[in-house]
Motif scaffolding. Sequence first.
Motif, short mmCIF file in Angstrom:
data_model
loop_
_atom_site.label_atom_id
_atom_site.label_comp_id
_atom_site.label_asym_id
_atom_site.label_seq_id
_atom_site.Cartn_x
_atom_site.Cartn_y
_atom_site.Cartn_z
N UNK A 94 0.85 -1.18 0.00
CA UNK A 94 0.00 0.00 0.00
C UNK A 94 0.89 1.24 0.00
N UNK A 95 0.63 2.11 -0.96
CA UNK A 95 1.47 3.29 -1.11
C UNK A 95 0.77 4.51 -0.53
N UNK A 96 1.51 5.27 0.26
CA UNK A 96 1.08 6.53 0.85
C UNK A 96 1.98 7.63 0.32
N UNK A 97 1.55 8.87 0.47
CA UNK A 97 2.44 9.98 0.05
C UNK A 97 3.80 9.92 0.74
N UNK A 98 3.84 9.37 1.97
CA UNK A 98 5.11 9.36 2.69
C UNK A 98 5.84 8.04 2.69
N UNK A 99 5.29 7.03 2.01
CA UNK A 99 5.99 5.75 2.03
C UNK A 99 5.11 4.60 1.59
N UNK A 100 5.54 3.41 1.97
CA UNK A 100 4.86 2.18 1.57
C UNK A 100 4.70 1.26 2.77
N UNK A 101 3.54 0.61 2.86
CA UNK A 101 3.28 -0.36 3.92
C UNK A 101 3.05 -1.72 3.29
N UNK A 102 3.67 -2.73 3.89
CA UNK A 102 3.53 -4.10 3.40
C UNK A 102 2.66 -4.89 4.38
N UNK A 103 1.71 -5.63 3.83
CA UNK A 103 0.82 -6.46 4.63
C UNK A 103 0.97 -7.92 4.23
N UNK A 104 0.77 -8.80 5.23
CA UNK A 104 0.90 -10.24 5.00
C UNK A 104 -0.33 -10.97 5.50
N UNK A 105 -0.67 -12.05 4.79
CA UNK A 105 -1.67 -12.96 5.29
C UNK A 105 -1.06 -13.90 6.30
#
Length: 119
Positions: A99-110
């Motif tokens: 998931x991309x935000x203006x300030x960075x990226x977040x990674x999610x896992x199942x």
Amino acid sequence: QVQLVESGGGLVQAGGSLRLSCVASGSLFGINAMGWYRQAPGKQRELVAVITSSSLRNYADSVKGRFTISRDNAKNSVALQMNSLKPEDTAVYYCNALQHFPGGTQSYWGQGTQVTVSS
């Protein structure tokens, strides 16, 4: 927050097929790449396949020609069709979303789903 729920793992004989599915829920704005990783016992987690929101795909060399990743943006889901399975494909398979935000990226896992291929 994004939640990923996988399904479809199991036990299959070599040469067989399995289909993994992953459904994303929650705050999905900015989700771009979704993909599958796997981790075998004693090994590092590795990329299996990834697909972007515009359907660009990338595969690990070890699965090219055998696995196919697909995505349904309307259903917020990604699937991995695995054919011609080999014992070395045995691993826990994890769904991933970036998931991309203006300030960075977040990674999610199942939570992971076990795939076991018997010889």
